[in-house]
Write an enzyme that holds these catalytic residues in place. Sequence first.
Site, short mmCIF file in Angstrom:
data_model
loop_
_atom_site.label_atom_id
_atom_site.label_comp_id
_atom_site.label_asym_id
_atom_site.label_seq_id
_atom_site.Cartn_x
_atom_site.Cartn_y
_atom_site.Cartn_z
CE1 TYR A 73 -36.85 -9.94 -16.99
CE2 TYR A 73 -37.45 -11.49 -15.27
CZ TYR A 73 -36.89 -10.28 -15.65
OH TYR A 73 -36.39 -9.44 -14.72
CD GLU A 75 -33.18 -8.67 -19.63
OE1 GLU A 75 -33.06 -8.40 -18.44
OE2 GLU A 75 -32.29 -9.20 -20.30
CG ASP A 219 -43.42 15.24 -20.64
OD1 ASP A 219 -44.21 14.32 -20.94
OD2 ASP A 219 -42.95 15.38 -19.49
CB THR A 245 -48.71 8.90 -19.48
OG1 THR A 245 -49.81 9.75 -19.77
CG2 THR A 245 -47.66 9.67 -18.68
CE LYS A 248 -50.08 11.76 -16.42
NZ LYS A 248 -49.06 12.82 -16.32
NE ARG A 254 -51.17 4.22 -12.60
CZ ARG A 254 -51.42 5.53 -12.62
NH1 ARG A 254 -50.44 6.40 -12.64
NH2 ARG A 254 -52.66 5.97 -12.60
#
Length: 423
Positions: A73, A75, A219, A245, A248, A254
């Site tokens: 974890y 954060e 984008d 991303t 791709k 991903r």
Amino acid sequence: MSVTHPVTHAAHPAPAVYDSPGFRALLRQDPQAADILYGEARRQADSLQMIAAENFTSPAVLAALGSPLANKYAEGYPGARHHGGCEIVDAAERLAVERAKALFGAEHVNVQPHSGSSAVLAAYAALLRPGDTVLAMGLPYGGHLTHGSPANFSGRWFDFVAYGVDAETGLVDLHQLRTLARHHRPKAIVCGSISYPRHPDYAAFREVADDVGAYLVADAAHPIGLVAGGAAPSPVPYADIVCATTHKVLRGPRGGMILCGAELADRVDRAVFPFTQGGAQMHTIAAKAVAFGEAATPAFASYAHQTVANARELAEALAGEGFTVLTGGTDTHIVGVDPAGLGVDGRTARGRLAAAGIVLDTCALPYGDGRGIRLGTAAVTTQGMGRGEMTRIAGLFAAAVREDAGVQARVRELAAGFPPYPS
Ligand SMILES: *Cc1c(COP(=O)(O)O)cnc(C)c1O
């Protein structure tokens, strides 16, 4: 080692990519789940993956994704976490950020967005208030869901105005863009698309944005991998925020990322966490670092150039087979075609191609209500295919759309010569 195919129930050998102690343990513990994993690897190897957004990550990236970093974890950001024990994963995030900054020449990079859509959501959160006006490519022309679809948060929370492409040329209509910008005075202009096969004119978008005092959001989910390999112009010098991303053409795990100048760094970071996301996925961030390392190599630069050369070859060969190529060609990994010349629409063509083992999407056509088909060369180029194979694929395309006998066997034979993972 052999497993049962989850759909056909036939026995087949385990793909070599799963030949590890971890996967052997999975097979013993949960054969039902293992069958699905093995079956999907087999499907990917036996057919041609021509969905423009897909690629094959390296075994190194897959190893990072399947690592114990998935347990952590974290954060917050390196050096400022809400959890203890983050010293090692902090190093993974710093490595990913430093590599991305160097790769793209960006002043600031946030590598935490879980996906491309999460990156766009955070970019809007950093720049906009609900109800603000945004000018983006309309969905019927290739805009993404996050560019104002009524089914998406973007269309619900912001007032989107759509620009389109010229029906004749299929190219972005800059005159219309300027007119709409002057009329609607948007707070932000978005450039980028899911199917546009040409480079956006980033300098022209910047000029229109400056003319009306709007932010420019690029984008670049699709072309960012080509940018990394020097095979496409970079939006980084022009856009206030670049969303992307990592899975791709860039060939990483991903996920998403955001690039921006130093002056927006704090706003972008706060928009990602805590505004739109919780704990960062540290295994994915480590995998992003691995992918950025790969993308900085000369081998990746030749991959990116070959991907474009293959798309150009494929576009030309498909035109020779009677398909209408949208915009007359491509500058990227994406090819859009209208199969009407072969007597079918995009949906029928997609179904016939899928039956033959060629997997791709339909896409919007700039004219009329019909659908075209959209394909990409990122995955087949990773497999090592070149221009000769593109000519073969174009022939297989036409044969599949005509429903010729024996096409599936020919597709399988081609795919078998280029295994995505070494065996
Ligand atoms: C792929 C894509 C996205 C979304 O990426 P996801 O990871 O699927 O959320 C956003 N915008 C554009 C232009 C894309 O091509």
